[in-house]
Design a protein around this motif. Structure first.
Motif, PDB file in Angstrom:
ATOM      1  N   ARG A 211       0.912  -1.437   0.084  1.00  0.00           N
ATOM      2  CA  ARG A 211       0.048  -0.040   0.095  1.00  0.00           C
ATOM      3  C   ARG A 211       0.898   1.417   0.065  1.00  0.00           C
ATOM      4  NH1 ARG A 211      -3.296   3.309   3.799  1.00  0.00           N
ATOM      5  NH2 ARG A 211      -2.209   2.279   5.451  1.00  0.00           N
ATOM      6  N   LEU A 216      -3.642   0.446  -3.256  1.00  0.00           N
ATOM      7  CA  LEU A 216      -2.860  -0.655  -3.262  1.00  0.00           C
ATOM      8  C   LEU A 216      -2.226  -1.029  -4.574  1.00  0.00           C
ATOM      9  CD1 LEU A 216      -2.615  -3.366  -1.835  1.00  0.00           C
ATOM     10  CD2 LEU A 216      -4.742  -4.217  -2.905  1.00  0.00           C
ATOM     11  N   THR A 274      -8.746  -5.722   4.563  1.00  0.00           N
ATOM     12  CA  THR A 274      -8.482  -4.586   4.059  1.00  0.00           C
ATOM     13  C   THR A 274      -9.735  -3.664   4.175  1.00  0.00           C
ATOM     14  OG1 THR A 274      -7.522  -5.772   1.967  1.00  0.00           O
ATOM     15  CG2 THR A 274      -8.523  -3.753   1.663  1.00  0.00           C
TER      16      THR A 274
END
Length: 318
Positions: A211, A216, A274
């Motif tokens: 990241r 990402l 996430t």
């Protein structure tokens, strides 16, 4: 008899009543429209985060599922390594539809070179062609493995010299990047644990997720200096935390070659937690609409690493 004239129009009371009813209907319609805008905007934002999350999951599932393909993993060298918000994976690339064990190239050394050196220089290796073709190109990553000691290194090809293009048996000189002890976290450079005549080479494919800000990234190549070359996977990723599960059921936030407590040949699966956030409020016309976030908790099986363990059938991981 004279009739009184009929009255025309509405009285004040009737007009006020009609206006009141109209305002109530208009207010209800406006409220309905505003709620519809907010609901639709939130639905679109939620659908966007869901779509991005699905894409992240599909991308990771593919890469983790292929990690370790024809790449042996060992206690001090991991085909899959994890460090906080970063996941790195190695595998042998497929060509056409078949797994190519013939990617395996043997050294073409006339005389045994000293340990820790190449066959055509300190950072140069001579390899054979496969079916008359050169398998490694500049910018490719390849694995050198000493079949005797099990020591492995990841090298980056900086140049490739086909000495005799018309000769299908002539050796090919591959010069690799020097002065870089590691490619990301994979050990690089030759050392005394590598005996070139006993070694073999595998061309590799790389996949590294990490990241940067709220983005990402996925890198599948290194640049000529050994730095990762990332591409955007998804934006609005406000959190990305990776961890790894081992065959004994334990979990760790990191597992990489320098970590002597982690046995990298015992990796079983990868977990990625996430959180996706919309780039802007769900409906900018409505101040109370706010941002939409969606957490995702995903676990992916490293099936090739499991297959490697089963193939050893109780033998130690070298």
């Amino acid at each position: 008899m004279t009739r009184a004239p009929r009255r025309a129009g509405f009285s004040l009371v009737e007009l006020l009543a009609a206006m009141t009813i109209g305002l109530l209907v208009l207010g209800a319609a406006t409220s309905f429209a505003v709620n519809a805008w907010v609901t639709q905007s939130r639905s679109q934002a939620s659908e966007d985060t869901t779509r991005r999350g699905r894409y992240i999951a599909m991308s990771l599932q593919r890469d983790v599922g292929e990690v370790g393909m024809l790449v042996p993993s060992s206690p001090r060298f991991g085909a899959l390594i994890v460090n906080g918000d970063t996941i790195g994976m190695l595998r042998v690339p497929t060509r056409d539809t078949a797994l190519p064990p013939a990617y395996l190239l043997r050294w073409n050394a006339a005389s045994p070179p000293p340990a820790g050196t190449g066959t055509c220089g300190a950072n140069c290796l001579e390899v054979r062609k496969r079916s008359g073709r050169v398998e490694i190109a500049p910018g490719d990553v390849f694995l050198i493995r000493d079949d005797g000691t099990g020591s492995q290194r990841v090298l980056l090809a900086s140049s490739v010299n086909d000495i005799a293009p018309a000769d299908t048996t002539a050796p090919v000189q591959v010069t690799f990047l020097e002065g870089v002890p590691r490619l990301w976290r994979w050990p690089s450079q030759l050392d005394s644990t590598i005996s070139v005549p006993n070694s073999s080479v595998l061309k590799l494919a790389v996949a590294v997720y990490y990241r940067v800000g709220d983005n990402l990234m996925r890198a599948s190549r290194f640049d000529p200096t050994g730095q990762l070359m990332p591409e955007l996977v998804a934006s609005g990723v406000s959190a990305f935390d990776a961890s790894v599960y081992f065959a004994n059921g334990t979990q760790a936030d990191s597992a990489f070659p320098e970590d002597s407590l982690r046995d990298l040949c015992q990796v079983a699966s990868v977990r990625a937690m996430t959180q996706l956030t919309t780039d802007r409020p769900a409906d900018p016309r409505v101040a109370a609409s706010g941002m939409v976030t969606r957490p995702l908790d995903m676990t992916f099986l490293a099936r090739n690493l499991l297959f490697q363990r089963r193939a050893r059938r109780g033998r130690p991981c070298a």
